[in-house]
Design a protein around this motif. Structure first.
Motif, PDB file in Angstrom:
ATOM      1  N   LYS A 159       1.451   8.395  -4.425  1.00  0.00           N
ATOM      2  CA  LYS A 159       0.958   7.457  -5.348  1.00  0.00           C
ATOM      3  C   LYS A 159       0.419   8.097  -6.606  1.00  0.00           C
ATOM      4  N   GLN A 202       0.834   7.490   0.454  1.00  0.00           N
ATOM      5  CA  GLN A 202      -0.590   6.940   0.022  1.00  0.00           C
ATOM      6  C   GLN A 202      -1.399   7.792  -0.943  1.00  0.00           C
ATOM      7  N   SER A 222       0.763  -1.263  -0.076  1.00  0.00           N
ATOM      8  CA  SER A 222      -0.024  -0.088   0.122  1.00  0.00           C
ATOM      9  C   SER A 222       0.751   1.304  -0.069  1.00  0.00           C
ATOM     10  N   ARG A 238       2.622   7.771   5.948  1.00  0.00           N
ATOM     11  CA  ARG A 238       1.626   7.198   5.351  1.00  0.00           C
ATOM     12  C   ARG A 238       0.655   7.844   4.699  1.00  0.00           C
TER      13      ARG A 238
END
Length: 135
Positions: free
Chosen positions: A123, A119, A9, A115
């Motif tokens: 991303k 993400q 992830s 995080r």
């Protein structure tokens, strides 16, 4: 137990950026481990300093890469990087002056920021690069 585990992830599917993100995750975990195990201040200073320096190095690398592939969201990414660097620099200054300690609250902030930033913002550049830059 790691504060932040590297897993799929967190991959942006850009190998050089994934390698840098893994190092960043490792440094956050190392700082958390040092805090939890009550390491001496000089050890905490060393790890926190390395994390602060590497964050700057990584952001510069990421921005150069985004510029190289022509990512149109570079300015947004730079603003996000500047905001985090401002927060980390201010906390590091307070820590160095003895006005703040490395705490569970700080570690939670770092974990969540790493995080969430990877993400979401990171991303997006990975997806964009695959679709537009043949990465």
């Amino acid at each position: 137990m790691a504060l932040l585990d590297w897993n799929a992830s967190l991959s942006v599917e850009v190998p050089e950026m994934d390698a840098e993100h893994k190092k960043l995750v490792g440094l956050v975990n190392e700082l958390n481990d040092a805090m939890k195990s009550g390491k001496a201040k000089d050890e905490m200073d060393k790890v926190f300093g390395e994390l602060a320096r590497y964050t700057q190095t990584h952001f510069a690398s990421e921005e150069r890469w985004m510029q190289k592939v022509g990512n149109p969201h570079l300015d947004k990414q730079k603003r996000e990087h500047q905001e985090l660097l401002k927060q980390v620099t201010a906390f590091k200054a307070d820590y160095d002056a003895g006005k703040a300690m490395i705490s569970v609250k700080l570690m939670g902030f770092l974990r969540d920021w790493v995080r969430n930033h990877i993400q979401k913002s990171d991303k997006d550049y990975g997806v964009w690069a695959k679709q537009n830059a043949g990465v």
